[in-house]
Design a protein around this motif. Structure first.
Motif, PDB file in Angstrom:
ATOM      1  N   LYS D  83       0.885  -1.346   0.221  1.00  0.00           N
ATOM      2  CA  LYS D  83       0.042  -0.130   0.371  1.00  0.00           C
ATOM      3  C   LYS D  83       1.110   0.783   0.024  1.00  0.00           C
ATOM      4  N   MET D  85       0.430   5.767   0.710  1.00  0.00           N
ATOM      5  CA  MET D  85      -0.611   6.518   0.503  1.00  0.00           C
ATOM      6  C   MET D  85       0.003   8.160   0.063  1.00  0.00           C
ATOM      7  N   GLU D 142      -2.347  -1.198  -3.653  1.00  0.00           N
ATOM      8  CA  GLU D 142      -3.005   0.400  -3.910  1.00  0.00           C
ATOM      9  C   GLU D 142      -2.121   1.349  -3.679  1.00  0.00           C
ATOM     10  N   ILE D 144      -3.400   5.037  -2.565  1.00  0.00           N
ATOM     11  CA  ILE D 144      -4.342   5.463  -1.738  1.00  0.00           C
ATOM     12  C   ILE D 144      -3.794   7.277  -1.574  1.00  0.00           C
ATOM     13  N   SER D 148      -6.331  16.341   1.102  1.00  0.00           N
ATOM     14  CA  SER D 148      -7.369  17.377   2.304  1.00  0.00           C
ATOM     15  C   SER D 148      -8.942  16.972   1.075  1.00  0.00           C
ATOM     16  N   ALA D 149     -10.365  17.083   1.963  1.00  0.00           N
ATOM     17  CA  ALA D 149     -11.374  17.606   1.165  1.00  0.00           C
ATOM     18  C   ALA D 149     -11.774  18.902   0.895  1.00  0.00           C
ATOM     19  N   SER D 176      -7.640   4.390  -4.220  1.00  0.00           N
ATOM     20  CA  SER D 176      -9.067   4.242  -3.769  1.00  0.00           C
ATOM     21  C   SER D 176      -8.190   5.743  -3.440  1.00  0.00           C
ATOM     22  N   LYS D 177      -9.857   6.551  -2.303  1.00  0.00           N
ATOM     23  CA  LYS D 177      -9.395   8.190  -2.046  1.00  0.00           C
ATOM     24  C   LYS D 177      -9.777   8.243  -0.403  1.00  0.00           C
ATOM     25  N   LEU D 178      -9.725   8.823   0.713  1.00  0.00           N
ATOM     26  CA  LEU D 178     -10.105   8.289   1.451  1.00  0.00           C
ATOM     27  C   LEU D 178     -11.199   8.297   0.824  1.00  0.00           C
ATOM     28  N   GLY D 179     -12.597   8.505   1.865  1.00  0.00           N
ATOM     29  CA  GLY D 179     -14.080   7.735   2.649  1.00  0.00           C
ATOM     30  C   GLY D 179     -14.594   9.413   2.661  1.00  0.00           C
ATOM     31  N   ARG D 180     -15.390   9.854   1.712  1.00  0.00           N
ATOM     32  CA  ARG D 180     -16.092  10.610   2.495  1.00  0.00           C
ATOM     33  C   ARG D 180     -17.244  10.814   3.588  1.00  0.00           C
ATOM     34  N   GLY D 181     -17.907  11.675   3.903  1.00  0.00           N
ATOM     35  CA  GLY D 181     -19.322  11.218   5.087  1.00  0.00           C
ATOM     36  C   GLY D 181     -18.974  12.912   5.899  1.00  0.00           C
TER      37      GLY D 181
END
Lengths: 204, 204, 204, 204
Positions: D83, D85, D142, D144, D148-149, D176-181
């Motif tokens: 992995k 990042m 992977e 990643i 920042s969002a 992949s990218k960091l999950g948003r929520g």
């Protein structure tokens, strides 16, 4: 401990810098070239070598010649020696000098005291202030308390006044303090009762 | 439009309430019983029925008897009619009354003007103010400009002073304005030069 | 008490309005014409007359015909009845509707509970929720906990989950909750460990 | 220029320190003993001597032996080399390490780009990143994007993705990218539509 952690810890002790900002500064410094870091480090090291505390007023001042023991304000023959303004710290002197309103002399107290402090004297330059008054008291006609309009400023003024009472009474000086009222920018609607009272009583 | 949207839109026009808070208030009201809503609605409807604008000073005041045309301050024989304080709005009167420092009369101007406004007169109660001065001028010994220490307060004071100049000169009144200086809570370090200058010049 | 004070006191009870803002609003209302005040008062009085609480989902909705007992979402044949989203309050429904992302049905819980509350049931619409599940459970394939990512949101979700456990298990529904991760606008540097963990684990 | 002014000017260039705070820090330093100043100055000078930029991932790391060219994470045999990042800066690595959620490797990009920047490549470590992928790509499963969002994070991710497209496609890695929520602490009522959409779509 790594030098990153060491420096971050030292910087986090400076006024207004928290641990997170300290680390941001360290990583910022790492991206700078060595010359820049050296300039900052040298400026910090030189700070006290090239600066003295004025024997008269307690201000820090840049040394031009090693013979000097007094700051540029204290040696300036054009300053009015009949007025002495008591301030808490060096930046307050700068604030008054910037405003251009005052031509007398200053005395830097070096701190404030709080009501229930045990030995407030240790943190205030009261002995040097008394020495100043002994030496220059005969020229003095006005002594100005220029402390902040905050509880600690008020308590410090009361404490110093009490401590100097006899000395000040033995000299024939008038004692004043900074005027209270509306600060520039204040809206009446949001002013507290104390400020409104002061602004009214000192209407002009 | 639903009554939820209608009320949210009306509330969003009130001072300091944005569209999001307006909706929160509407949904809050929906959870209250009808009696509570009725009390608020009735208080809003009754507001103007039970309140008058004082013919003397322009303040809003609760009507006790329909014969009254003057507010509780204007009819109070203990108020010192030799002083008149010019304020921008009703809440400023409340601020002075709360401070307990002033025993004279007030005049509510109703607004402030800005420098390049076309017809500033329309928004200020200048005619009623002149009528007040014609009627009570002979009793008056002090006219106090009690406007905010903001650009709009300063500009309004200058505008009103200019407009009233002749009238005020014909009366033998002293003209004053609220004192400037350090507001309660101000730290010298963060005070602007203008405030420092005022605080020094109005030292006491 | 004058109608000025009465109204100020009533307004100061509304969410997000303090006593000072309440008075500013009252004096603002006094400067408006009677018609404007009447419109606001009428909108407040009409609010509950023209609004009903949906017997299905607990949302407030504007009444179009008095026969209606269900809100526009509950009667909409295009909404996907296999999904039910549990929200705390009406404005949360609005937030989801505005985002346009959800086409299922809602249930408004009416509040949140805190950990040591005595009778949390009184403030939550748990009985109506169970009735909803009894009636519509057979159509349901997903039950979504859409509560805030705050301690009170978490505690409420846990409480409701516990209370509904048996009912939900008897239905063959999948249970989900809103995804955690970086909110739009979040900077990694200022994100807490919990958010970073969620953002990483839910990377996509 | 005095050493007070010189140091204040140098400090005011550090991230998050304004001119006024810079002077406060200088006067604070003046009240400290020489030893304290020397420690800070030495820590600044030593910072780069005792720190290296990792030839693999671009992180700054404390040098323990001069033979080392790679940081503690890159030499750690327990880190999962499948992995990688991508982060913007060193403090982001610290944030992930603190959360304890990630056991792979990092690559520090060194900055973000903005949409209309002329030569964004100059500020990003894209060549070293390509070299990393050439060397370690075969182990990688992977990649990643952990930016920042924020708009600048999004634009940088898009820019880097575009630049690396061919390289990444030639390797068989998932991207992949960091999950948003919802971030921890978010209230639904104040969440923007984008966050609500993400939180719903990534419900779990």
């Amino acid at each position: 401990m790594s030098s990153i952690d060491t420096l971050a810890e030292l910087l986090a002790k400076l006024p207004g810098i928290g641990p997170r900002q300290a680390r941001r500064i360290v990583y910022y410094l790492l991206t700078q070239n060595y010359h820049t870091l050296e300039r900052i480090a040298d400026a910090i090291k030189d700070l006290k070598k090239e600066t003295k505390k004025c024997v008269e007023c307690g201000r820090f001042f840049p040394i031009h010649s090693h013979a000097n023991t007094e700051c540029t304000i204290c040696v300036n023959p054009n300053r009015d020696t009949s007025k002495l303004m008591l301030v808490e710290k060096d930046v307050d002197v700068e604030a008054f000098e910037k405003s251009g309103v005052y031509d007398g002399k200053y005395f830097v107290l070096g701190g404030t005291v709080t009501l229930f402090e045990k030995n407030p004297k240790d943190r205030l330059a009261l002995l040097p202030l008394k020495k100043y008054l002994e030496k220059h008291g005969k020229d003095l006609s006005e002594f100005i308390f220029a402390l902040s309009a905050t509880p600690s400023g008020e308590e410090t003024a009361a404490y110093v006044f009490d401590d100097l009472k006899e000395v000040l009474e033995s000299l024939s000086v008038s004692i004043s303090k900074l005027g209270r009222g509306l600060s520039t920018g204040s809206e009446l609607e949001y002013a507290d009762s104390d400020t409104i009272k002061n602004a009214f009583e000192r209407r002009q």
